[in-house]
Design an enzyme around this catalytic site. Structure first.
Site, PDB file in Angstrom:
ATOM      1  N   CYS A  26       1.220  12.777  -5.616  1.00  0.00           N
ATOM      2  CA  CYS A  26       0.072  11.975  -6.026  1.00  0.00           C
ATOM      3  C   CYS A  26      -0.579  12.785  -5.797  1.00  0.00           C
ATOM      4  O   CYS A  26      -1.540  13.566  -6.054  1.00  0.00           O
ATOM      5  CB  CYS A  26       0.504  10.595  -5.856  1.00  0.00           C
ATOM      6  SG  CYS A  26      -1.250   9.660  -7.166  1.00  0.00           S
ATOM      7  N   HIS A  58       5.325   7.927  -6.727  1.00  0.00           N
ATOM      8  CA  HIS A  58       5.732   8.084  -5.175  1.00  0.00           C
ATOM      9  C   HIS A  58       6.913   7.711  -5.689  1.00  0.00           C
ATOM     10  O   HIS A  58       7.589   6.373  -5.492  1.00  0.00           O
ATOM     11  CB  HIS A  58       5.046   6.691  -4.929  1.00  0.00           C
ATOM     12  CG  HIS A  58       3.294   6.863  -4.835  1.00  0.00           C
ATOM     13  ND1 HIS A  58       2.454   7.452  -2.971  1.00  0.00           N
ATOM     14  CD2 HIS A  58       1.603   7.012  -5.823  1.00  0.00           C
ATOM     15  CE1 HIS A  58       1.296   7.887  -3.727  1.00  0.00           C
ATOM     16  NE2 HIS A  58       1.400   7.238  -4.784  1.00  0.00           N
ATOM     17  N   GLU A  89       8.178   7.193  -1.898  1.00  0.00           N
ATOM     18  CA  GLU A  89       9.142   6.904  -0.641  1.00  0.00           C
ATOM     19  C   GLU A  89       9.157   5.491  -1.179  1.00  0.00           C
ATOM     20  O   GLU A  89       8.886   4.226   0.434  1.00  0.00           O
ATOM     21  CB  GLU A  89       7.442   8.005   0.077  1.00  0.00           C
ATOM     22  CG  GLU A  89       6.338   7.280   0.030  1.00  0.00           C
ATOM     23  CD  GLU A  89       5.506   7.555  -0.893  1.00  0.00           C
ATOM     24  OE1 GLU A  89       6.492   8.121  -1.708  1.00  0.00           O
ATOM     25  OE2 GLU A  89       4.379   7.352  -1.315  1.00  0.00           O
TER      26      GLU A  89
HETATM   27  N1  GLN Z   1      -5.506   8.638  -7.576  1.00  0.00           N
HETATM   28  C1  GLN Z   1      -6.096   9.401  -5.879  1.00  0.00           C
HETATM   29  C2  GLN Z   1      -6.576  10.542  -6.522  1.00  0.00           C
HETATM   30  O1  GLN Z   1      -7.328  11.219  -7.221  1.00  0.00           O
HETATM   31  C3  GLN Z   1      -4.111   9.785  -5.811  1.00  0.00           C
HETATM   32  C4  GLN Z   1      -3.719   8.221  -6.418  1.00  0.00           C
HETATM   33  C5  GLN Z   1      -2.773   8.247  -4.988  1.00  0.00           C
HETATM   34  O2  GLN Z   1      -2.147   8.825  -4.400  1.00  0.00           O
HETATM   35  N2  GLN Z   1      -1.991   7.728  -5.142  1.00  0.00           N
HETATM   36  O3  GLN Z   1      -6.324  11.016  -5.243  1.00  0.00           O
END
Ligand code: GLN
Length: 197
Positions: free
Chosen positions: A78, A178, A180
Site C-alpha cells: 500500500c 494489506h 498482514e
Molecule cells: N492512502 C495512503 C497513502 O496514500 C495509503 C494507505 C495505506 O497504506 N493503507 O499513502
C-alpha cells in the site's frame, strides 16, 4: 537471512507478526545502521507522505534506494508500494493531491494513483487468486492505490477489477492490499521464499 520491517510509521507490528507466522524473526529498521544489517526489508502501509518525510529526515532515503538498486529484496504494501513506485499519477476518482508524496524511492517501474478507490469506498475486502498460491487469499484494501501502468519486466501476480494488485519486478514485490491483517501469512511466505532464492 535477516528480514527487517521499516519501523517509521504505519502497520509495523502487523507485518512483524505476519513474518513471524511465516517463520522469520524480523527486526525493526529505523536507522541506516539497522538497514545495513538486514538482507531484506518490508515497507508497511500507512501514510506514504509521512513515511517518505521520515525516510528523508532519518537519512534513509538514499541508502535504501541504493540497497534496492543493488538487489536487496523489498516488499512494499500500500503506502510502501507508493514509495517504491517510479510514478504517481492522478485519475478522476483520486482524492487529494497525488503529488504530495515527494520523498519516494521511485525504484519500481509502475505508475500508481493514490487513494484511487476513495470516492467509491474507503476500505473493502475481497478474495484474490494469487499466482503461486493454491487457495484464494482474503485481501484487505484500505485507502488503497491502484496500479495504472506496469513496465515490461514487471510480473503481475494478482489482479482485481482488471488492475494489478500484486506485482514483482526482480527483487521488488509490492501489493496495493494489506496481507498482514488477516492472520494468513502466505504472501509473506512468498516474499521470504523470494528473498531466500
Ligand atoms: N492512502 C495512503 C497513502 O496514500 C495509503 C494507505 C495505506 O497504506 N493503507 O499513502
Amino acid at each position: 537471512m535477516k528480514i527487517g520491517v521499516l519501523g517509521l510509521q504505519g502497520d509495523v507490528r502487523e507485518h512483524q507478526r505476519a513474518l513471524e507466522t511465516a517463520g522469520a524473526s524480523p527486526v525493526l529498521v529505523k536507522h541506516a545502521a539497522e538497514l545495513n544489517d538486514v538482507d531484506a526489508l518490508v515497507i508497511p502501509g500507512g501514510e506514504s507522505t509521512t513515511i517518505g518525510k521520515l525516510l528523508d529526515r532519518f537519512a534513509l532515503l538514499d541508502p535504501l534506494r541504493e540497497r534496492v538498486a543493488s538487489g536487496m529484496p523489498v516488499y512494499g504494501t500500500c503506502a510502501g508500494l507508493i514509495l517504491m513506485a517510479a510514478e504517481v499519477v492522478l485519475d478522476e476518482f483520486a482524492v487529494g493531491n497525488p503529488h504530495d508524496a515527494p520523498h519516494r524511492l521511485g525504484s519500481m517501474d509502475v505508475a500508481v494513483t493514490r487513494n484511487a478507490y476513495g470516492r467509491q469506498v474507503d476500505s473493502f475486502e475481497t478474495d484474490l487468486d494469487i499466482a503461486g498460491l493454491d487457495e484464494p487469499f482474503r485481501a484487505v484494501f484500505i485507502r488503497a492505490p491502484t496500479i495504472e501502468r506496469t513496465g515490461a519486466d514487471v510480473e503481475v501476480l494478482a489482479t482485481f477489477e482488471d488492475r494489478p494488485v500484486l506485482v514483482r519486478q526482480r527483487n521488488m514485490l509490492a501489493s496495493t492490499f494489506h496481507p498482514e491483517m488477516t492472520g494468513d501469512a502466505r504472501v509473506h511466505e512468498l516474499f521470504i521464499q523470494m528473498a531466500a532464492a
